[in-house]
Design an enzyme around this catalytic site. Structure first.
Site, PDB file in Angstrom:
ATOM      1  N   ARG A  69      31.241  81.474  26.445  1.00  0.00           N
ATOM      2  CA  ARG A  69      32.071  82.135  25.432  1.00  0.00           C
ATOM      3  C   ARG A  69      33.189  81.212  24.963  1.00  0.00           C
ATOM      4  O   ARG A  69      33.467  81.124  23.761  1.00  0.00           O
ATOM      5  CB  ARG A  69      32.643  83.450  26.008  1.00  0.00           C
ATOM      6  CG  ARG A  69      31.584  84.518  26.231  1.00  0.00           C
ATOM      7  CD  ARG A  69      32.115  85.694  27.015  1.00  0.00           C
ATOM      8  NE  ARG A  69      33.160  86.419  26.289  1.00  0.00           N
ATOM      9  CZ  ARG A  69      33.896  87.381  26.869  1.00  0.00           C
ATOM     10  NH1 ARG A  69      33.716  87.688  28.151  1.00  0.00           N
ATOM     11  NH2 ARG A  69      34.826  88.014  26.172  1.00  0.00           N
ATOM     12  N   ASN A 100      40.654  91.863  22.015  1.00  0.00           N
ATOM     13  CA  ASN A 100      39.966  90.579  22.006  1.00  0.00           C
ATOM     14  C   ASN A 100      40.675  89.554  22.894  1.00  0.00           C
ATOM     15  O   ASN A 100      41.898  89.501  22.914  1.00  0.00           O
ATOM     16  CB  ASN A 100      39.855  90.050  20.575  1.00  0.00           C
ATOM     17  CG  ASN A 100      39.103  91.023  19.687  1.00  0.00           C
ATOM     18  OD1 ASN A 100      38.416  91.918  20.180  1.00  0.00           O
ATOM     19  ND2 ASN A 100      39.256  90.870  18.384  1.00  0.00           N
ATOM     20  N   HIS A 117      43.774  92.979  26.943  1.00  0.00           N
ATOM     21  CA  HIS A 117      42.773  92.543  27.938  1.00  0.00           C
ATOM     22  C   HIS A 117      42.916  91.070  28.310  1.00  0.00           C
ATOM     23  O   HIS A 117      41.988  90.475  28.876  1.00  0.00           O
ATOM     24  CB  HIS A 117      41.365  92.853  27.421  1.00  0.00           C
ATOM     25  CG  HIS A 117      41.143  94.326  27.244  1.00  0.00           C
ATOM     26  ND1 HIS A 117      40.121  94.835  26.471  1.00  0.00           N
ATOM     27  CD2 HIS A 117      41.822  95.396  27.709  1.00  0.00           C
ATOM     28  CE1 HIS A 117      40.188  96.164  26.489  1.00  0.00           C
ATOM     29  NE2 HIS A 117      41.201  96.528  27.233  1.00  0.00           N
ATOM     30  N   CYS A 150      42.323  76.879  41.765  1.00  0.00           N
ATOM     31  CA  CYS A 150      43.756  77.142  41.596  1.00  0.00           C
ATOM     32  C   CYS A 150      44.518  75.870  41.958  1.00  0.00           C
ATOM     33  O   CYS A 150      44.347  75.340  43.061  1.00  0.00           O
ATOM     34  CB  CYS A 150      44.215  78.283  42.512  1.00  0.00           C
ATOM     35  SG  CYS A 150      46.006  78.463  42.564  1.00  0.00           S
ATOM     36  N   ALA A 233      35.285  93.998   8.108  1.00  0.00           N
ATOM     37  CA  ALA A 233      36.751  93.855   8.086  1.00  0.00           C
ATOM     38  C   ALA A 233      37.151  92.696   7.178  1.00  0.00           C
ATOM     39  O   ALA A 233      38.140  92.787   6.447  1.00  0.00           O
ATOM     40  CB  ALA A 233      37.256  93.593   9.512  1.00  0.00           C
TER      41      ALA A 233
END
Ligand code: BV8
Length: 246
Positions: A69, A100, A117, A150, A233
């Site tokens: 993604r 989004n 989110h 991390c 849109a």
């Protein structure tokens, strides 16, 4: 179309305009939506990958999906719908809330954006080490080490997004509920099935707002809004945008 004129007037006269966006806002930029056919990754449903359980079970496959993604989104740019929302966000009393995680609203210059989110461009420590709880931004595509680590404790890093079954950041739920107290609540490009975001239009209506929806197709919210306009849109929003009356 009369509806377009009605909504244009309502928006231009609104003292408090609240906008909620979903994956449909970014569809014209080339970002796959969740529910459309191309929303599937391999044979996985998004709900199967975007959970802490899935990550604990197989962090590599979940990171592969987020890396896929990120690669797709990195090749995209904001479309006209993002630019109209960014222009509206400059108006006093306007709040923009998005589900989004692609940050295309940010790249379009949206002011005061509430990312319910999280962001696919931010990471945090999956082990929740004290220093790694605070997310850090990493826009590198591809990420050099997979799965990423991390930098504070060397444990697994995770995408700093809200997964299904995880609570949203307390402040964000609060801020979203406050933004539902508005004159006009406009929901754009969302199938309105994921909560608590899908509850906001009901909350806005309960608080007396004029509610409207722009979506390519019928959604779970279409029957309860005051005005539902079907269309892309990227086509509809430029028609709704009238230069602010000085
Ligand atoms: C939580 C980040 C406390 C990760 C995402 C109440 C009832 C039922 C279920 C629940 C409930 N409360 C809580 C739940 C559980 C769950 C939920 O809602 N499940 C759903 C599936 C029923 N919610 C949660 O788990 C939330 N956490 O509530 O915590 C708690 C915990 C446990 C139990 C109780 C309470 C967390 C939810 C957040 C999950 N994270 N994303 C990531 O991205 O990887 S959600 C993710 O999916 C997106 O962010 C977005 O929110 C959602 C996708 O929806 P859309 O954006 O609307 O996209 P979709 O593809 O569905 O639709 C696109 C639409 O656009 C379509 O309508 C299409 O027609 C339209 N369109 C397409 N092209 C265009 C267009 N429109 C206009 N123009 C175009 N060009």
């Amino acid at each position: 179309m009369k509806e377009l004129q009605t909504l244009t007037d309502r928006i231009s006269k609104a003292r408090r305009l609240t906008i909620l966006t979903g994956a449909g806002l970014s569809a014209a930029s080339g970002v796959p939506t969740f529910r459309a056919q191309d929303g599937l990754w391999r044979q996985y449903r998004p709900e199967d990958l975007a959970t802490p359980e899935a990550f604990a079970r197989d962090p590599s496959v979940v990171w592969e999906w987020y890396a896929w993604r990120r690669g797709k989104i990195a090749a995209c740019k904001p479309n006209t719908a993002h630019h109209v929302v960014a222009a509206w966000s400059q108006m006093p009393g306007c709040r923009v809330i998005t589900q989004n995680v692609d940050d295309l609203h940010v790249r379009a210059g949206t002011r005061d954006l509430l990312r319910m989110h999280g962001s696919i461009w931010e990471l945090s420590c999956f082990e929740r080490c004290p220093a790694g709880v605070q997310s850090w931004r990493d826009e590198r595509v591809p990420l050099p080490d997979m799965p990423p680590r991390c930098p504070h404790c060397g444990g697994l890093a995770r995408p700093a997004v809200v997964w299904f079954g995880e609570s949203l950041r307390a402040g964000d739920v609060e801020a979203a509920a406050q933004a539902a107290a508005c004159d006009v609540f406009l929901t754009i490009g969302t199938s309105a099935v994921v909560y608590p975001a899908a509850g906001l239009v009901h909350e806005a209506r309960r608080q007396g707002a004029f509610t409207a929806e722009v979506n390519l197709e019928e959604t779970a919210a279409s029957s309860m809004v005051d005005l539902a306009i079907q269309g892309g849109a990227e086509q509809i929003l430029p028609l709704l945008y009238s230069f602010p009356i000085a």
